[in-house]
Enzyme design. Sequence first.
Site, PDB file in Angstrom:
ATOM      1  N   HIS A  24      10.380  -0.213  -5.196  1.00  0.00           N
ATOM      2  CA  HIS A  24      11.154  -1.033  -4.268  1.00  0.00           C
ATOM      3  C   HIS A  24      10.364  -2.281  -3.881  1.00  0.00           C
ATOM      4  O   HIS A  24      10.740  -3.000  -2.970  1.00  0.00           O
ATOM      5  CB  HIS A  24      11.535  -0.204  -3.031  1.00  0.00           C
ATOM      6  N   ASN A  25       9.250  -2.509  -4.580  1.00  0.00           N
ATOM      7  CA  ASN A  25       8.377  -3.638  -4.260  1.00  0.00           C
ATOM      8  C   ASN A  25       8.820  -4.870  -5.066  1.00  0.00           C
ATOM      9  O   ASN A  25       8.683  -4.899  -6.289  1.00  0.00           O
ATOM     10  CB  ASN A  25       6.941  -3.225  -4.614  1.00  0.00           C
ATOM     11  N   GLY A  43       7.542  -7.774  -5.385  1.00  0.00           N
ATOM     12  CA  GLY A  43       6.436  -8.446  -6.079  1.00  0.00           C
ATOM     13  C   GLY A  43       6.166  -7.816  -7.434  1.00  0.00           C
ATOM     14  O   GLY A  43       5.960  -8.507  -8.435  1.00  0.00           O
ATOM     15  N   ASP A  70       1.495   3.772 -10.886  1.00  0.00           N
ATOM     16  CA  ASP A  70       0.728   4.284  -9.763  1.00  0.00           C
ATOM     17  C   ASP A  70      -0.697   3.793  -9.960  1.00  0.00           C
ATOM     18  O   ASP A  70      -1.169   3.684 -11.096  1.00  0.00           O
ATOM     19  CB  ASP A  70       0.788   5.814  -9.699  1.00  0.00           C
ATOM     20  N   PHE A 130      -5.128  -8.310  -2.448  1.00  0.00           N
ATOM     21  CA  PHE A 130      -4.559  -7.377  -1.462  1.00  0.00           C
ATOM     22  C   PHE A 130      -5.385  -6.099  -1.506  1.00  0.00           C
ATOM     23  O   PHE A 130      -6.302  -5.955  -2.317  1.00  0.00           O
ATOM     24  CB  PHE A 130      -3.078  -7.090  -1.789  1.00  0.00           C
ATOM     25  N   ASP A 166      -9.151  -5.255  -2.862  1.00  0.00           N
ATOM     26  CA  ASP A 166      -9.687  -6.350  -3.684  1.00  0.00           C
ATOM     27  C   ASP A 166     -10.996  -6.948  -3.154  1.00  0.00           C
ATOM     28  O   ASP A 166     -11.913  -7.194  -3.931  1.00  0.00           O
ATOM     29  CB  ASP A 166      -8.652  -7.479  -3.826  1.00  0.00           C
ATOM     30  N   ARG A 222      -4.072  -3.324 -14.147  1.00  0.00           N
ATOM     31  CA  ARG A 222      -2.639  -3.388 -14.427  1.00  0.00           C
ATOM     32  C   ARG A 222      -2.373  -4.070 -15.759  1.00  0.00           C
ATOM     33  O   ARG A 222      -1.562  -3.615 -16.559  1.00  0.00           O
ATOM     34  CB  ARG A 222      -1.920  -4.153 -13.306  1.00  0.00           C
TER      35      ARG A 222
HETATM   36  P1  IMP Z   1       0.415   1.819  -5.323  1.00  0.00           P
HETATM   37  O1  IMP Z   1       0.144   2.076  -6.768  1.00  0.00           O
HETATM   38  O2  IMP Z   1       1.227   0.596  -5.100  1.00  0.00           O
HETATM   39  O3  IMP Z   1       0.930   3.067  -4.642  1.00  0.00           O
HETATM   40  O4  IMP Z   1      -0.986   1.474  -4.640  1.00  0.00           O
HETATM   41  C1  IMP Z   1      -1.963   2.447  -4.438  1.00  0.00           C
HETATM   42  C2  IMP Z   1      -3.083   1.955  -3.564  1.00  0.00           C
HETATM   43  O5  IMP Z   1      -4.133   1.400  -4.353  1.00  0.00           O
HETATM   44  C3  IMP Z   1      -2.744   0.939  -2.517  1.00  0.00           C
HETATM   45  O6  IMP Z   1      -3.470   1.289  -1.380  1.00  0.00           O
HETATM   46  C4  IMP Z   1      -3.244  -0.358  -3.101  1.00  0.00           C
HETATM   47  O7  IMP Z   1      -3.640  -1.244  -2.108  1.00  0.00           O
HETATM   48  C5  IMP Z   1      -4.434   0.100  -3.924  1.00  0.00           C
HETATM   49  N1  IMP Z   1      -4.531  -0.778  -5.084  1.00  0.00           N
HETATM   50  C6  IMP Z   1      -3.924  -0.598  -6.273  1.00  0.00           C
HETATM   51  N2  IMP Z   1      -4.162  -1.636  -7.089  1.00  0.00           N
HETATM   52  C7  IMP Z   1      -4.913  -2.491  -6.388  1.00  0.00           C
HETATM   53  C8  IMP Z   1      -5.453  -3.776  -6.691  1.00  0.00           C
HETATM   54  O8  IMP Z   1      -5.264  -4.354  -7.772  1.00  0.00           O
HETATM   55  N3  IMP Z   1      -6.157  -4.347  -5.720  1.00  0.00           N
HETATM   56  C9  IMP Z   1      -6.385  -3.777  -4.510  1.00  0.00           C
HETATM   57  N4  IMP Z   1      -5.899  -2.602  -4.172  1.00  0.00           N
HETATM   58  C10 IMP Z   1      -5.146  -1.948  -5.106  1.00  0.00           C
END
Ligand code: IMP
Length: 208
Positions: free
Chosen positions: A22-23, A25, A82, A166, A169, A195
């Site tokens: 649902h994101n 971005g 994930d 975010f 990072d 990613r």
């Molecule tokens: P989700 O995969 O969107 O559920 O994110 C999982 C968690 O990992 C979240 O707390 C994100 O902030 C963190 N996270 C995942 N990828 C990154 C990134 O590229 N930079 C910073 N935090 C990340």
Amino acid sequence: MAEQASRPRRLPPGSRLVLATHNPGKLRELRRLFEPFGVELIGAGELGLPAPAETGASLEENAALKALAAARATGLPALADDSGFFVAALGGAPGVKSADWAMLPDGRRDYRAAMARIAREAAGNPDRRAAFRCVLALAWPDGHVDVHPGEVVGSWVHPPRGEGGFGYDPMFIPAHSGLTFGEMTPAEKSADDHRSRAFAALAAAALG
Ligand code: IMP
């Protein structure tokens, strides 16, 4: 358990793919990546799909369960991701719980506090290794699932550095750089992050 066949299934040009997030971005970013391969992405939010609980013990399980739920609900192939931040001195924590570590009682997220907790709990250990990992799962309505992992290894620093990015990072320095992800431009970070590596694995296996 989700079926994991040995040979990945392909997504031919002209395919429609549901993105189980649902994101907005993530939808924007992934649309841009899939477009050159002739695959159209439809957001789960646009279809009114509910978000399943992330009950898996690993990124692979969580990505697969989200993708399967969306594929079964829509009758279309579906994609889910994930990701998480893994600190060696903490036995891989926060890992699959990375979002939970930042969660406040009122539902907002505080990553400054989560980064400070990592620094506090890992303080006595000289091992500074850390990694970001991402898993992309592609699922079909008949239960077939392929998972594609991507990882970037490096080390953690505290206090955090940089205002970009975010989540975690600002405390992560990838091994291929001297800057934290928070000090990089979005283009510098995504040129070689977890990613983009997961997407490259997926593209090699399923697209084109
Ligand atoms: P989700 O995969 O969107 O559920 O994110 C999982 C968690 O990992 C979240 O707390 C994100 O902030 C963190 N996270 C995942 N990828 C990154 C990134 O590229 N930079 C910073 N935090 C990340």
